[in-house]
Design an enzyme around this catalytic site. Structure first.
Site, PDB file in Angstrom:
ATOM      1  N   SER A  14      53.566  31.394 -31.338  1.00 35.10           N
ATOM      2  CA  SER A  14      53.485  30.752 -30.040  1.00 35.10           C
ATOM      3  C   SER A  14      54.814  30.201 -29.524  1.00 35.10           C
ATOM      4  CB  SER A  14      52.475  29.610 -30.110  1.00 35.10           C
ATOM      5  OG  SER A  14      52.934  28.584 -30.967  1.00 35.10           O
TER       6      SER A  14
ATOM      7  N   SER B  44      54.034  30.404 -36.006  1.00 38.04           N
ATOM      8  CA  SER B  44      54.553  30.283 -34.638  1.00 38.04           C
ATOM      9  C   SER B  44      56.052  30.034 -34.513  1.00 38.04           C
ATOM     10  CB  SER B  44      53.807  29.177 -33.890  1.00 38.04           C
ATOM     11  OG  SER B  44      52.547  29.650 -33.498  1.00 38.04           O
TER      12      SER B  44
ATOM     13  N   LYS C 276      60.346  23.020 -27.503  1.00 39.60           N
ATOM     14  CA  LYS C 276      59.048  23.629 -27.200  1.00 39.60           C
ATOM     15  C   LYS C 276      58.196  22.627 -26.415  1.00 39.60           C
ATOM     16  CE  LYS C 276      55.270  26.113 -29.592  1.00 39.60           C
ATOM     17  NZ  LYS C 276      54.718  26.496 -30.920  1.00 39.60           N
TER      18      LYS C 276
END
Lengths: 484, 481
Positions: free
Chosen positions: A152, A176, A77
């Site tokens: 997210s 997330s 990420k």
């Protein structure tokens, strides 16, 4: 290749059925073909990936033993620092910022000879549940590109579901990791707060953030957790403890396991199909000799409110450093204050600015007691609720999201989107570990269930998740866009 | 109307740890800009702080020396404000649970003793330094930031408004500096910024209980500045009230050159720091055992040392105070005594000629070119009668510049005192014979004639005649005339 997992590929590598370089090349080719539709990545690092793959092949050729993750391409990420690579947090503010150091999780993965194909998309600074808040545009759900992949960590989930990466790291501040895993038919694990070092993770809300894996199955979750968990002296909130082998928890026996089911997690906001899928999962567990225990967590009703006070408060302070002075985006101004204003107005997106304002508001003189302090008190009550529930049960079952992935633009007002976090944020507020696993489909889209454990109860939830997964291979399918 | 000042001081002292408070960068003054920095103290994305244990130790030691209660449960908080010398735009500090609380220290001004209570002392990180290409951040084309100082550990020590004059404020600062130096936690150089002082000043008519409106004075960079700034501000406020005006609550800055305080910002413009608990550092506990361990390492503190000097050496309070309020000076004094100097004489020399040359050459005690043992040797030469006190001043000055031992100087310059009674009597006879007028004056009762004759003898002997002996001889011989 159909179901591509770390453990399968590890066997193939050690059996020399495939080389790490071949595998990496194949993954890169597939990624490049899929990216146009999916947009899971914000940057790629193929050269480094191939170099690492060659090194792993050399070790295999030399007859050396390799670690579980060695030579298996994953993704990270883009809010986790990898030295020498951009780390944008999907923000204009950090569009060109190159991290000068490695996050602790990256150091640990390097020790495992990991391979990263690149950095994945997210909602700006991890604020959002759909990747629609990315400055670089959203990622798309590999099950249906009209739908969001969740957020997210939506880029990480989309990458793994589309087989653009075998595994990915996400971060979870209020769901997330778990919600995008659920939306993309994957396994997502948010470890106990303090189990995985946050050093090198761009802070959103320091007391809630945790790094964890988004993977194809429970075994892979255990493998990645093995690699990244452990005490880090650079993170004062990291728990000092001995290293564990989480693969040992991968057992199908759940006899006597007490599964708590709090009514409060199954309120009117939760869709019928979600409730039904979880009900049938609970039936399965009962059939295996587990015990279903009704428990109550009354303060769940305040979870979202508490979360949207504490998380923005911490974020308002954590994001204050993005000011155009020392690094990152700068828009020149008449004087220093004008420069601050212009830089932060243009550098941050709408949602980030909304949360910064919210956070500054709840911390300001005159409002602190009414909001922030009160939220801390309710957070404590919530923790007590969970403690009492865990006195009666070993794991708690709950939805990962209200339903399956929603369509782009489905939520026009931010508040109703915040309410969607009701299933996940309480877990971060109490620091508990939670794993989201696929439990069925609705109109062809995956549904997820969380198994929440007490502090450091990773083994229990891995055990429960593994038992269900092994009996339900039909839920661990590859997304249409994942076919290679 | 007669007014009295009410003063409270907020003192920041840099703790002399080897590394910074939350990372392992070196703390040092005067390094090349931006060389002692790392991602943590630069506040780069993703970094986390880790408390340097030495900072806690120094804070606890200082707290104990200031008679504080040490908190058993303490935490850090974030103080949020934007300034380009603060890379994270928040300062990690302590808000509602400081490590030290409820202490006090005693001061004495012109023989009047008083106690100043200490509200609290807390740990925090220092900011960087701005170098303006102009006079301030607002009128400069550009400013540069040096982050070397960022993350240097600070202890902020806040007093109650128990101080009543600028002189008391200086006495408080001197005592505080002495304690910090004795504890070995700070070098306390105001000019280098390792000791900083903000003063809260208000005035009220003598006899009134309620406090007047206060102002806070910043940018005080010297002990002399403390005195001048407070004196000025108290006068300004009293004059304002006398003229029928009111004092506005505000922050003012001390302008050393003009010798005035100037308004910086009003109360309404004050920052809302939006304090909240630092989530990256967990609250910590301090055990009784830990505190007792540190208590054992406390040195003899200035007050105790002063009392000892008065008792063991028979020094006057003023002298003992002068010696002990600088640790290096007191150490020097004791080294002289240990090397055989008579304590009172040693004190007199340190307060007199020694202090004069230090200040003339702008030197710290530690940098003095004459060692304590050499000073003791000099005093021994006087005690033995080898040289007179007057000659000794000359020898001392020579020691200071040449670094030679007093014995060498006395030998080389032939400064040995003449104590030979026979020789001095002969000389006295000659001088008396040559100055009949003085003899007549003496007989007429003018005692100072002895002084004149003594001067003549000293001139003849180039100051080497033993004055006590000459005095005796002259008095005797003149009476016999």
């Amino acid at each position: 290749m159909s179901q591509i997992t770390i453990h399968d590929l590890h066997d193939k590598l050690t059996a020399k059925e495939i080389s790490a370089v071949e595998l990496t090349k194949q993954m890169i080719a597939h990624r490049d073909a899929a990216e146009g539709e999916i947009h899971a990545y914000l940057s790629v690092s193929d050269e480094a990936a191939l170099a690492r793959a060659a090194a792993v092949d050399a070790r295999i050729a030399a007859g050396e033993a390799i670690s579980d993750m060695a030579g298996i391409p994953g993704a990270v990420k883009d809010n986790i620092c990898i030295k020498g690579e951009t780390c944008t947090a999907a923000s204009r503010m950090l569009e060109h910022w190159v991290a000068p150091y490695n996050a602790t999780v990256i150091e640990k993965l390097e020790a495992e000879d990991y391979i990263s194909l690149g950095k994945t998309n997210l909602d700006e600074f991890a604020m959002g549940s759909s990747t629609e808040n990315s400055y670089f545009g959203p990622s798309r759900n590999p099950w249906d590109t009209e739908c969001v992949p969740g957020g997210s960590s939506g880029g990480s989930a989309a990458a793994v579901a589309a087989n653009e990466a075998v595994w990915a790291l996400g971060s979870d501040t209020g769901g997330s990791i778990r919600q995008p895993a659920s939306f993309c038919g994957l396994v997502g694990l948010k470890p106990t707060y303090g189990l995985v070092s946050r050093y090198g993770l761009l802070a959103f809300a320091s007391s809630l953030d945790q790094i964890g894996p988004i993977v194809k199955d429970v075994t892979d979750a255990a493998i990645v957790l093995n690699a990244i968990a452990g005490h880090d002296p650079r993170d004062s909130t990291s728990i000092p403890m001995e290293k564990k082998d989480y693969k040992k928890a991968l057992k199908t026996d759940v006899k006597g396991l007490r599964i708590g089911v709090p009514d409060e997690f199954f309120g009117p906001g939760i869709k019928e199909e979600t409730k039904a899928a979880i009900q049938s999962a609970l039936k399965f567990y009962e059939g295996e000799g587990a015990e279903i225990v009704p428990v109550s967590i009354p303060h769940i009703k305040s979870g979202v409110s508490v979360y949207y006070i504490i998380a923005p408060a911490e974020a308002s302070s954590n994001l204050a450093r993005y000011d155009g002075v020392g690094f990152g985006f700068r828009m020149p101004g008449e004087d220093i204050v004008d420069m601050y204003i212009k830089t932060r107005s243009a550098g941050f997106g709408k949602e980030v600015k909304r949360r910064i304002m919210l956070g500054n508001y709840v911390l300001s003189a005159g409002y602190y007691d009414a909001y922030y302090l009160k939220a801390l008190k309710v957070r404590k009550l919530l923790k007590e609720d969970f403690d009492q529930a865990f006195a009666k049960c070993d794991v708690i079952a709950a939805p990962s999201a209200s339903g399956a992935a929603f369509k782009f633009g489905a939520f026009s007002d931010p508040l109703s989107l915040y309410m969607e976090d009701i299933c996940t944020v309480p877990v971060n507020l109490v620091g508990a570990p939670s794993i989201s696993i696929p439990v069925g489909f609705h109109d062809g889209m995956p549904l997820g269930m969380q198994l929440i454990g007490p502090t450091l109860g990773e083994e229990r939830i891995l055990n429960a998740a593994y038992a269900f997964e092994q009996a339900h291979p039909e839920y661990t399918k590859t997304a249409p866009k994942g076919d290679m | 109307m007669k007014y009295e000042a009410v003063i409270g001081l907020e003192v920041h002292t840099e703790l002399r740890t080897a590394t910074k408070i939350f990372c392992s960068c070196k703390t040092s003054f005067g390094a090349e800009p931006n060389t002692n920095v790392c991602p943590v103290c630069l506040g780069l994305p993703g970094v986390l702080p880790v408390l340097n244990k030495k900072v806690l130790e120094f804070a606890v030691r200082t707290g104990l020396a200031l008679n504080c209660e040490i908190s058993r449960y303490s935490k850090f908080d974030r103080k949020n404000y934007y300034y380009p010398d603060l890379p994270k735009n928040f300062q990690t500090s302590q808000y509602d649970l400081p490590i030290c609380e409820h202490g006090h220290l005693d001061i004495e001004v012109d023989g009047k003793k008083s106690t100043v209570r200490i509200t609290r002392a807390h740990m925090e990180e220092d900011a960087g330094k701005l170098v303006h290409h102009g006079t301030s951040i607002t009128d400069s084309d550009y400013s540069l930031v040096d982050y070397n100082r960022t993350g240097t550990p600070l202890l902020e020590i806040v007093s109650e408004p128990d101080i009543r004059s600028a002189k008391e404020a200086v006495a408080y600062m001197e005592k505080l500096r002495a304690i910090l130096q004795y504890c070995g936690v700070s070098d306390c150089k105001m000019e280098e910024g390792s000791l900083r002082c903000d003063a809260n000043v208000s005035v009220r008519p003598v006899g009134q209980k309620e406090l007047g409106t206060k102002t806070e004075i910043k940018n005080i960079n010297s002990f002399r500045g403390v005195e001048r700034a407070i004196e000025y501000e108290a006068m300004r406020q009293a004059q304002l009230l006398e003229d029928g005006g009111t004092v506005v609550q505000e922050t003012r800055t001390w302008d050393e050159k003009e010798g005035v305080t100037k308004s910086m910002r009003k109360k309404e413009e004050a920052n809302d720091y939006r304090y909240f608990p630092e989530p990256d550092l967990v609250p910590f506990t301090v055990s009784d055992e830990y505190i007792e361990e540190i208590r054992k390492t406390l040195p003899e503190l200035p007050d105790a040392r002063k009392a000892r000097y008065m008792k063991s050496y028979g020094l006057a309070a003023y002298d003992a105070d002068y010696l002990t309020n600088d640790k290096d000076r007191a150490d020097y004094f004791e080294a002289m005594v240990a090397a055989g100097a008579e304590p009172k004489e040693a004190a007199n020399w340190l307060m007199g000629d020694f202090a004069k040359l230090l200040s003339r050459d702008n030197l710290e005690m530690k940098a003095a070119p004459v060692q304590a043992a050499a000073m003791a040797d000099l005093l021994k030469l006087i005690a033995k009668g080898t040289i007179s006190g007057k000659i000794a001043k000359q020898v001392f000055s020579e020691m200071w510049t040449s670094g030679k031992t007093p014995e060498t100087i006395v030998k080389e310059k032939g400064l040995v005192q003449i104590s030979d009674t026979g020789a001095l009597e002969e000389l006295a006879d000659r001088i008396i014979a040559a100055n009949p007028q003085s003899v007549a004056d003496f007989k007429a009762g003018k005692k100072k004639a002895v002084g004149f004759l003594m001067g003549q003898i000293m001139k003849e002997t180039k100051g080497k005649a033993n004055p006590q002996i000459v005095n005796g001889i002259l008095t005797k011989k003149l009476s016999e005339q």
